[in-house]
Each structure stands twice: as C-alpha cells, then as structure tokens.
Scaffold this active site. Structure first.
Site, PDB file in Angstrom:
ATOM      1  N   ARG A  54      -7.124  -0.405  11.088  1.00 59.83           N
ATOM      2  CA  ARG A  54      -7.725  -1.681  10.675  1.00 59.83           C
ATOM      3  C   ARG A  54      -9.147  -1.423  10.180  1.00 59.83           C
ATOM      4  O   ARG A  54      -9.617  -2.010   9.221  1.00 59.83           O
ATOM      5  CB  ARG A  54      -7.735  -2.697  11.838  1.00 59.83           C
ATOM      6  CG  ARG A  54      -8.440  -3.980  11.441  1.00 59.83           C
ATOM      7  CD  ARG A  54      -8.293  -5.165  12.390  1.00 59.83           C
ATOM      8  NE  ARG A  54      -7.867  -4.872  13.726  1.00 59.83           N
ATOM      9  CZ  ARG A  54      -8.661  -4.411  14.704  1.00 59.83           C
ATOM     10  NH1 ARG A  54      -9.945  -4.199  14.488  1.00 59.83           N
ATOM     11  NH2 ARG A  54      -8.175  -4.148  15.898  1.00 59.83           N
ATOM     12  N   TYR A  86      -9.628 -22.771  -8.864  1.00 57.92           N
ATOM     13  CA  TYR A  86      -8.299 -22.340  -8.440  1.00 57.92           C
ATOM     14  C   TYR A  86      -7.863 -23.193  -7.243  1.00 57.92           C
ATOM     15  O   TYR A  86      -8.629 -23.372  -6.290  1.00 57.92           O
ATOM     16  CB  TYR A  86      -8.353 -20.860  -8.060  1.00 57.92           C
ATOM     17  CG  TYR A  86      -7.057 -20.340  -7.499  1.00 57.92           C
ATOM     18  CD1 TYR A  86      -5.960 -20.135  -8.322  1.00 57.92           C
ATOM     19  CD2 TYR A  86      -6.920 -20.076  -6.141  1.00 57.92           C
ATOM     20  CE1 TYR A  86      -4.763 -19.676  -7.810  1.00 57.92           C
ATOM     21  CE2 TYR A  86      -5.725 -19.610  -5.622  1.00 57.92           C
ATOM     22  CZ  TYR A  86      -4.653 -19.410  -6.465  1.00 57.92           C
ATOM     23  OH  TYR A  86      -3.467 -18.960  -5.952  1.00 57.92           O
ATOM     24  N   ASP A 132     -16.067 -15.774  -8.638  1.00 60.11           N
ATOM     25  CA  ASP A 132     -14.656 -15.389  -8.629  1.00 60.11           C
ATOM     26  C   ASP A 132     -14.346 -14.885 -10.035  1.00 60.11           C
ATOM     27  O   ASP A 132     -14.247 -15.653 -10.990  1.00 60.11           O
ATOM     28  CB  ASP A 132     -13.787 -16.601  -8.264  1.00 60.11           C
ATOM     29  CG  ASP A 132     -12.295 -16.253  -8.206  1.00 60.11           C
ATOM     30  OD1 ASP A 132     -11.896 -15.243  -8.817  1.00 60.11           O
ATOM     31  OD2 ASP A 132     -11.544 -17.007  -7.562  1.00 60.11           O
ATOM     32  N   LYS A 148      -3.891 -10.118  -9.609  1.00 51.45           N
ATOM     33  CA  LYS A 148      -3.811 -10.480 -11.027  1.00 51.45           C
ATOM     34  C   LYS A 148      -4.104  -9.254 -11.909  1.00 51.45           C
ATOM     35  O   LYS A 148      -3.338  -8.312 -11.883  1.00 51.45           O
ATOM     36  CB  LYS A 148      -4.758 -11.647 -11.306  1.00 51.45           C
ATOM     37  CG  LYS A 148      -4.717 -12.759 -10.223  1.00 51.45           C
ATOM     38  CD  LYS A 148      -3.389 -13.471 -10.119  1.00 51.45           C
ATOM     39  CE  LYS A 148      -3.251 -14.348  -8.877  1.00 51.45           C
ATOM     40  NZ  LYS A 148      -4.283 -15.344  -8.683  1.00 51.45           N
TER      41      LYS A 148
HETATM   42  C1  PLP Z   1      -4.798 -16.091  -7.536  1.00 52.14           C
HETATM   43  C2  PLP Z   1      -6.213 -16.470  -7.450  1.00 52.14           C
HETATM   44  C3  PLP Z   1      -6.880 -16.502  -6.212  1.00 52.14           C
HETATM   45  C4  PLP Z   1      -6.167 -16.229  -4.902  1.00 52.14           C
HETATM   46  O1  PLP Z   1      -5.736 -14.934  -4.799  1.00 52.14           O
HETATM   47  P1  PLP Z   1      -4.458 -14.466  -3.924  1.00 52.14           P
HETATM   48  O2  PLP Z   1      -4.404 -13.009  -4.174  1.00 52.14           O
HETATM   49  O3  PLP Z   1      -3.276 -15.230  -4.442  1.00 52.14           O
HETATM   50  O4  PLP Z   1      -4.757 -14.837  -2.516  1.00 52.14           O
HETATM   51  C5  PLP Z   1      -8.220 -16.837  -6.210  1.00 52.14           C
HETATM   52  N1  PLP Z   1      -8.879 -17.130  -7.352  1.00 52.14           N
HETATM   53  C6  PLP Z   1      -8.263 -17.121  -8.542  1.00 52.14           C
HETATM   54  C7  PLP Z   1      -9.054 -17.451  -9.761  1.00 52.14           C
HETATM   55  C8  PLP Z   1      -6.918 -16.799  -8.630  1.00 52.14           C
HETATM   56  O5  PLP Z   1      -6.320 -16.800  -9.831  1.00 52.14           O
END
Ligand code: PLP
Length: 381
Positions: free
Chosen positions: A46, A98, A170, A195
């Site tokens: 961890r 998001y 983000d 992504k």
């Molecule tokens: C998908 C996404 C998230 C969340 O990420 P996960 O890996 O699904 O937990 C946060 N911000 C944006 C802009 C996203 O597209």
C-alpha cells in the site's frame, strides 16, 4: 528532455535485477526484510510498489512536477486533494464540471462541512465575488465537459496568488501533451488516467501531480493513510499507454479538427462546440495555453429534438455509444441522459446542455471513415 521522449524514457530504466526493458508488474503485497527495518526501500505494497514508483516518476516529469501520487481512480485522486481541506473551508469550482466531480464535492465533502460554489470562473469578476476569507481552493476544469468552455489558467492563478488559495486543475480533457497547468501557476494537477493517459479504455486510474514539496508530502501521507492505491497491473497499463500519448493525442486532435469542420457546414447541425474555431469565445486562451485544441467535439442538432439526437446516437458504427473518452476508439455520447443526467434540466439548459446535444470523443481511426460514419447517421434524421 522533450515531451515525446519523456513519455518513453522519463523515470524509466531497465529493471536492475534482470535488464527487462519493460517495467515489471510487481504483483506482491509485501517485501522480505533482512533484519527488522533493514530493507530495500519497500516494506508493504500500500505504501510502496516498484511498478507504481516508476509510473509516478514518469507522470511527474510529464507535468513538470516534483512528484505524482497515484490512486485507483480519477475520483480517488480528487478525493485525496479535497482531503487537504478542513471543515469550514470553501471551494470555488467551474460550473460546467465532470458529473462525478460535482457529486463527490456536493454529496460527500459537503457533509463534512466544506462549502462548494460553482461559477463560470473565466469571468474573474464573478470569481472575486465568491472569494471569502474562508476560500482555500479554486477547482478548474478546462476544457469543460461537455460544453468545451476554456478557462485561462494563468489568469486565475495570478488572480488568487496572494490570497492563500490553492488552484487545482483537472487536466483530464487536455492531457499533459496539450496543457501543463503547473507551468501556468497551478498548485495541483489531477488526471483521470482512465482517459488519455491510459488511452486504451482498459484501466481505471488517477493521479495528482504537484511541484510543491509540502503538498506532495501531505498527498503521499493520504495515499498511504487512506489506501485508495492502484494495483501494479493497472500502473503497468498506464505506463504502457503513456508511451504513445503524444502520437495518439496529436492524431486524435487532427481528426477532431476535420470532424468539427465537417459538422460546422452540415445543414442538420445547429451549433458545434470546438475550441479550435476562431469564433469560439475561448479560442485565444486555448491557443495560448494548449498545444492543440483537443479531441473532444460537441454539437447540437437543428430543431433541438431529443429523438433526432437519438437517431444519430444509435446510427453510428465506428463511434460507439458509451461514456468515457480519450481512448484510441471514437465514442459518441448523449450528455443529457448519460454523463450529466443527474443535473436538473433547467440548470443544464442554462449552459446550453440541451436534450439534443451530442458529445464526441474522437479517436485515432482514419478520419475519412469517421466522417462517413457521422454523415450516414445524420442522414437518418
Ligand atoms: C472521468 C473523469 C474523472 C473521473 O475519473 P475516474 O477515473 O472515472 O474516477 C474526473 N474528471 C474528468 C474530467 C473526467 O473525465
């Protein structure tokens, strides 16, 4: 080291014990110690895992940070960032956010006495009006989802610099290939590595990157204390995905540019949202802070009927109807019923998120096939 070399080499050296050029998947929970406290830097998985260590070094380099702290999802990364705050603190966030981020803020952290306000942050006057002595963080998402608005990261950072307010960006929609918020003054960058970083729709993963040693130490503490760590196989998949990040994103951006131009002239389409258009209100800022204009394109069907949008959504062949984005394959989605279904209709309509809005995550297929695919689907209206 240039970006296209960093993706392949930064933080990565052949495995010292075998020479394996690919970082091994250290599928272990613990490490044998020679004597109590005498070990090779790894005690329990961890806390540290060598596959994760390599990925973290690579990600830190991609965003020009000093450290990257990895988590089992993008939302887990975001959860760690919000845990830097205390009850009573206030956060100002982008309004076109998001959906999962909105839910985490309002439904989870709201309960612990942290107050969130949502605003179109690009208007610095509006931002000012929301800042109070309790404001501790500004949360920026740019380009936004799904309206693809652009926020001037540098302007926001300069604006709050002397106010003891952290700026977290983000950067999921842009990827580090297009945009590096730490260079523009941000304190923290998060990614859903699910992504573009992973890029192959085969892993859920998240990371926070910073160049502030104190924040890095606090996040490192939270990673171990809370324990939302990624498994080594997932770290391997993200590392593997990153090796082609620059090639994939560049190709996807070129495809998106051609698709946006095709949609723009199509008689059945009302509006196309794409920051690469000179007419886009955020175009100049995008040009300044992004390397290319991204591979996300949203558009609205003329007449605004949901049934027409549904025909297009189920009429494509190469564009798969699915949530998520940033993979090699193209996806099509209906924000009103999918990613943004939890937002009240009146709120959605205010920002242009209509029942007939369609969002594309453009992949790296041959663009001629993608355009033909959209053309056929639009013919069904
Ligand atoms: C998908 C996404 C998230 C969340 O990420 P996960 O890996 O699904 O937990 C946060 N911000 C944006 C802009 C996203 O597209």
């Amino acid at each position: 080291m240039k970006f296209g070399t960093k993706t392949i080499h930064a933080g990565i050296t052949p495995d010292p014990s075998t020479g394996a050029i690919m970082t091994p998947i250290f599928q272990t929970s613990t490490y044998v110690q020679e004597a109590p406290g005498v070990h090779k830097g790894y005690e329990y998985a961890r806390t540290q895992n060598p596959t994760r260590t390599v990925l973290e070094a690579n990600l830190a380099a991609l965003e020009n940070g000093i450290d990257a702290i990895c988590f089992s999802s993008g939302l887990a990364a975001m959860d760690a960032v919000l845990k830097l705050l205390n009850p009573g603190d206030e956060v100002i966030a982008t309004d076109d956010l998001y959906g999962g981020s909105y839910r985490l803020m309002t439904k989870v952290f709201g309960k612990y006495g942290i107050k969130f306000q949502f605003s179109g942050i690009s208007d610095l006057g509006k931002l000012d009006a929301l800042i109070t002595p309790k404001t501790r963080m500004v949360w920026v998402e740019t380009p936004t989802n799904p309206m693809l608005n652009i926020i001037d990261i540098e302007a926001v950072c300069q604006h709050v610099r002397d106010k003891n307010i952290l700026v977290c960006v983000d950067n999921t929609f842009a990827s580090p290939f297009l945009q590096n918020p730490l260079d523009l003054g941000a304190d923290l960058v998060i990614h859903s590595a699910t992504k573009y970083l992973g890029g192959h729709s085969d892993v859920i993963h998240g990371t926070v990157i910073t160049k502030n040693t104190e924040l890095a130490a606090q996040l490192r503490f939270l990673q171990n204390a809370v324990g939302a760590v990624p498994g080594p196989q997932d770290c391997f998949l993200v590392l593997r995905g990153i090796k082609t990040l620059h090639i994939r994103v560049e190709r996807a951006c070129h495809n998106a540019e051609k698709i946006a131009a095709f949609l723009q002239q199509h008689p059945k389409i009302n509006r196309v949202y794409y920051p690469g258009f000179e007419s886009h209100p955020g175009h100049e800022v995008a040009k300044k802070q992004m390397r290319m204009y991204g591979a996300m394109v949203s558009f609205d069907i003329i007449g605004g009927r949901e049934e027409d949008a549904r025909k297009v959504l189920s009429g494509t062949h190469y564009f798969s109807l699915a949530e998520s984005l940033g993979g090699v394959e193209s996806l099509i989605g209906h924000p009103a019923s999918m990613t943004h279904g939890s937002i009240p209709r009146e709120e959605r309509l205010k920002v242009g998120l209509t029942d007939s809005l369609i969002r594309l995550s453009v992949g790296i297929e041959d663009v001629a096939d993608l355009i033909e695919d959209l053309e056929k689907a639009l013919d069904q209206i």
